[in-house]
Design a protein around this motif. Structure first.
Motif, PDB file in Angstrom:
ATOM      1  N   VAL A 147     -69.372 -18.018 -70.077  1.00  0.00           N
ATOM      2  CA  VAL A 147     -69.308 -19.700 -70.009  1.00  0.00           C
ATOM      3  C   VAL A 147     -68.208 -20.069 -69.609  1.00  0.00           C
ATOM      4  O   VAL A 147     -68.357 -21.347 -69.555  1.00  0.00           O
ATOM      5  CB  VAL A 147     -69.961 -20.165 -71.548  1.00  0.00           C
ATOM      6  CG1 VAL A 147     -70.186 -21.380 -71.625  1.00  0.00           C
ATOM      7  CG2 VAL A 147     -71.159 -19.256 -71.741  1.00  0.00           C
ATOM      8  N   ARG A 148     -67.031 -19.181 -70.312  1.00  0.00           N
ATOM      9  CA  ARG A 148     -65.940 -20.503 -70.098  1.00  0.00           C
ATOM     10  C   ARG A 148     -64.941 -18.769 -70.010  1.00  0.00           C
ATOM     11  O   ARG A 148     -64.763 -17.919 -71.520  1.00  0.00           O
ATOM     12  CB  ARG A 148     -65.386 -21.138 -71.170  1.00  0.00           C
ATOM     13  CG  ARG A 148     -65.368 -22.153 -71.579  1.00  0.00           C
ATOM     14  CD  ARG A 148     -64.357 -23.064 -72.239  1.00  0.00           C
ATOM     15  NE  ARG A 148     -65.104 -22.546 -73.815  1.00  0.00           N
ATOM     16  CZ  ARG A 148     -66.093 -22.749 -74.369  1.00  0.00           C
ATOM     17  NH1 ARG A 148     -66.932 -23.895 -73.528  1.00  0.00           N
ATOM     18  NH2 ARG A 148     -66.239 -22.617 -75.924  1.00  0.00           N
ATOM     19  N   ALA A 149     -63.911 -19.315 -69.219  1.00  0.00           N
ATOM     20  CA  ALA A 149     -63.049 -18.056 -69.593  1.00  0.00           C
ATOM     21  C   ALA A 149     -61.787 -18.668 -68.981  1.00  0.00           C
ATOM     22  O   ALA A 149     -61.283 -19.792 -68.332  1.00  0.00           O
ATOM     23  CB  ALA A 149     -63.117 -17.178 -67.987  1.00  0.00           C
ATOM     24  N   ARG A 150     -60.724 -18.026 -69.306  1.00  0.00           N
ATOM     25  CA  ARG A 150     -59.233 -18.604 -69.561  1.00  0.00           C
ATOM     26  C   ARG A 150     -58.054 -17.692 -69.504  1.00  0.00           C
ATOM     27  O   ARG A 150     -58.217 -16.585 -70.516  1.00  0.00           O
ATOM     28  CB  ARG A 150     -59.054 -19.457 -70.501  1.00  0.00           C
ATOM     29  CG  ARG A 150     -57.559 -20.028 -71.066  1.00  0.00           C
ATOM     30  CD  ARG A 150     -57.301 -21.200 -72.413  1.00  0.00           C
ATOM     31  NE  ARG A 150     -58.582 -22.541 -71.965  1.00  0.00           N
ATOM     32  CZ  ARG A 150     -58.117 -23.579 -71.489  1.00  0.00           C
ATOM     33  NH1 ARG A 150     -56.949 -23.240 -70.592  1.00  0.00           N
ATOM     34  NH2 ARG A 150     -59.658 -24.427 -71.666  1.00  0.00           N
ATOM     35  N   VAL A 151     -57.241 -17.479 -69.043  1.00  0.00           N
ATOM     36  CA  VAL A 151     -55.839 -16.836 -68.936  1.00  0.00           C
ATOM     37  C   VAL A 151     -55.371 -17.124 -70.042  1.00  0.00           C
ATOM     38  O   VAL A 151     -54.824 -18.293 -70.644  1.00  0.00           O
ATOM     39  CB  VAL A 151     -54.964 -16.785 -67.851  1.00  0.00           C
ATOM     40  CG1 VAL A 151     -54.082 -15.637 -67.956  1.00  0.00           C
ATOM     41  CG2 VAL A 151     -56.252 -16.298 -66.445  1.00  0.00           C
ATOM     42  N   GLN A 152     -54.638 -15.495 -71.076  1.00  0.00           N
ATOM     43  CA  GLN A 152     -54.264 -15.322 -71.703  1.00  0.00           C
ATOM     44  C   GLN A 152     -52.308 -15.097 -71.642  1.00  0.00           C
ATOM     45  O   GLN A 152     -52.486 -14.507 -70.754  1.00  0.00           O
ATOM     46  CB  GLN A 152     -54.585 -14.116 -72.700  1.00  0.00           C
ATOM     47  CG  GLN A 152     -55.875 -14.442 -72.883  1.00  0.00           C
ATOM     48  CD  GLN A 152     -56.368 -16.132 -73.793  1.00  0.00           C
ATOM     49  OE1 GLN A 152     -55.695 -16.083 -75.219  1.00  0.00           O
ATOM     50  NE2 GLN A 152     -57.110 -16.891 -73.523  1.00  0.00           N
ATOM     51  N   VAL A 153     -51.231 -15.902 -72.348  1.00  0.00           N
ATOM     52  CA  VAL A 153     -50.289 -15.269 -72.013  1.00  0.00           C
ATOM     53  C   VAL A 153     -50.119 -14.269 -72.328  1.00  0.00           C
ATOM     54  O   VAL A 153     -50.242 -13.390 -73.917  1.00  0.00           O
ATOM     55  CB  VAL A 153     -49.536 -16.702 -72.703  1.00  0.00           C
ATOM     56  CG1 VAL A 153     -47.802 -16.576 -72.965  1.00  0.00           C
ATOM     57  CG2 VAL A 153     -49.356 -18.054 -71.972  1.00  0.00           C
ATOM     58  N   GLU A 154     -49.063 -13.451 -72.086  1.00  0.00           N
ATOM     59  CA  GLU A 154     -48.529 -12.565 -72.345  1.00  0.00           C
ATOM     60  C   GLU A 154     -47.657 -11.884 -72.627  1.00  0.00           C
ATOM     61  O   GLU A 154     -46.412 -11.739 -71.379  1.00  0.00           O
ATOM     62  CB  GLU A 154     -49.067 -11.196 -71.754  1.00  0.00           C
ATOM     63  CG  GLU A 154     -51.174 -10.727 -71.901  1.00  0.00           C
ATOM     64  CD  GLU A 154     -51.117  -9.891 -70.907  1.00  0.00           C
ATOM     65  OE1 GLU A 154     -50.926  -8.603 -71.501  1.00  0.00           O
ATOM     66  OE2 GLU A 154     -51.784  -9.529 -69.278  1.00  0.00           O
ATOM     67  N   PHE A 155     -46.650 -11.516 -74.051  1.00  0.00           N
ATOM     68  CA  PHE A 155     -45.303 -11.309 -74.061  1.00  0.00           C
ATOM     69  C   PHE A 155     -45.066 -10.621 -74.075  1.00  0.00           C
ATOM     70  O   PHE A 155     -45.727  -9.799 -74.892  1.00  0.00           O
ATOM     71  CB  PHE A 155     -45.135 -12.519 -75.043  1.00  0.00           C
ATOM     72  CG  PHE A 155     -44.918 -14.044 -75.175  1.00  0.00           C
ATOM     73  CD1 PHE A 155     -44.166 -14.828 -75.228  1.00  0.00           C
ATOM     74  CD2 PHE A 155     -46.263 -14.614 -76.022  1.00  0.00           C
ATOM     75  CE1 PHE A 155     -44.689 -16.011 -74.541  1.00  0.00           C
ATOM     76  CE2 PHE A 155     -45.907 -15.950 -75.693  1.00  0.00           C
ATOM     77  CZ  PHE A 155     -45.728 -16.611 -76.105  1.00  0.00           C
ATOM     78  N   GLY A 156     -43.581  -9.937 -73.562  1.00  0.00           N
ATOM     79  CA  GLY A 156     -43.588  -8.999 -73.168  1.00  0.00           C
ATOM     80  C   GLY A 156     -44.308  -7.433 -72.430  1.00  0.00           C
ATOM     81  O   GLY A 156     -43.478  -6.131 -72.606  1.00  0.00           O
ATOM     82  N   ARG A 157     -44.948  -7.978 -71.509  1.00  0.00           N
ATOM     83  CA  ARG A 157     -45.867  -7.047 -70.822  1.00  0.00           C
ATOM     84  C   ARG A 157     -44.993  -7.551 -69.608  1.00  0.00           C
ATOM     85  O   ARG A 157     -44.504  -7.587 -69.015  1.00  0.00           O
ATOM     86  CB  ARG A 157     -47.466  -7.457 -71.087  1.00  0.00           C
ATOM     87  CG  ARG A 157     -48.239  -7.436 -69.738  1.00  0.00           C
ATOM     88  CD  ARG A 157     -48.832  -7.138 -69.788  1.00  0.00           C
ATOM     89  NE  ARG A 157     -49.814  -6.679 -68.898  1.00  0.00           N
ATOM     90  CZ  ARG A 157     -49.852  -6.216 -67.444  1.00  0.00           C
ATOM     91  NH1 ARG A 157     -49.876  -7.483 -66.881  1.00  0.00           N
ATOM     92  NH2 ARG A 157     -50.964  -5.812 -66.122  1.00  0.00           N
ATOM     93  N   LYS A 158     -44.554  -6.104 -69.208  1.00  0.00           N
ATOM     94  CA  LYS A 158     -44.374  -5.734 -67.592  1.00  0.00           C
ATOM     95  C   LYS A 158     -45.109  -5.350 -66.753  1.00  0.00           C
ATOM     96  O   LYS A 158     -46.351  -5.847 -66.938  1.00  0.00           O
ATOM     97  CB  LYS A 158     -43.372  -4.264 -67.851  1.00  0.00           C
ATOM     98  CG  LYS A 158     -42.150  -4.034 -68.760  1.00  0.00           C
ATOM     99  CD  LYS A 158     -41.370  -3.323 -68.559  1.00  0.00           C
ATOM    100  CE  LYS A 158     -40.065  -2.892 -69.240  1.00  0.00           C
ATOM    101  NZ  LYS A 158     -39.103  -1.599 -68.569  1.00  0.00           N
TER     102      LYS A 158
END
Length: 169
Positions: A147-158
């Motif tokens: 129905v919906r999809a949104r990219v998530q912000v990832e902190f600390g991921r190399k």
């Protein structure tokens, strides 16, 4: 023939944006007080740096100045990229989000956060992170089920590129 101003602007500006090696993702005309703001969102498979944004902004401004597409009143042109937490609405958005964590709202009402591994014409292969020490699981998600999809912000991921450099050293 297009009926809305946004459609007419898209027909006018999309070929110019494409000639700059970018995709026209969105056009919006908003009223802010007495002024209007034309927001143009562009992107590409390789991203869009500030120089490319500036170049396309100048080209769009010149094209708009030579036409009456925005009418007689004042307006401000804003050109930018979709941002970190972009909604995924087209196939190319999913392809560009490969290796990114995405929050999916599924047709059956479930929410799922998973990393996109592969995209094809029917859907995505994703990896659902394990919880409390459990292993990640693979999941196939059909586009028809999203129905919906949104990219998530990832902190600390190399970044994968950084991981490969470290492994080679």
């Amino acid at each position: 023939m297009s009926t809305t101003q946004s459609e007419r602007l898209r027909e006018l500006l999309e070929p110019l944006v494409n000639s700059q090696g970018l995709d026209l993702d969105e056009i919006a005309v908003d009223s802010v007080g007495r002024k209007r703001v034309l927001r143009v969102v562009v992107d590409s498979d390789t991203g869009a740096d500030l120089d490319r944004i500036a170049d396309v902004s100048r080209a769009l401004s010149a094209k708009l100045d030579e036409t009456d597409a925005m009418g007689e009143g004042e307006y401000t042109l804003e050109v930018g990229t979709p941002g970190a937490e972009r909604p995924l609405t087209e196939h190319r958005h999913y392809v560009r989000a490969t290796d990114r964590l995405v929050k999916f709202q599924l047709a059956e009402g479930d929410e799922l956060v998973a990393r996109i591994l592969k995209v094809d014409d029917e859907g995505v292969d994703a990896e659902v992170p394990g919880v409390k020490g459990r292993k990640a699981t693979a999941r196939r998600i059909a586009f028809d089920d999203i129905v919906r999809a949104r990219v998530q912000v990832e902190f600390g991921r190399k970044d994968n590129k950084d991981n490969k450099k470290e492994e080679e050293a």
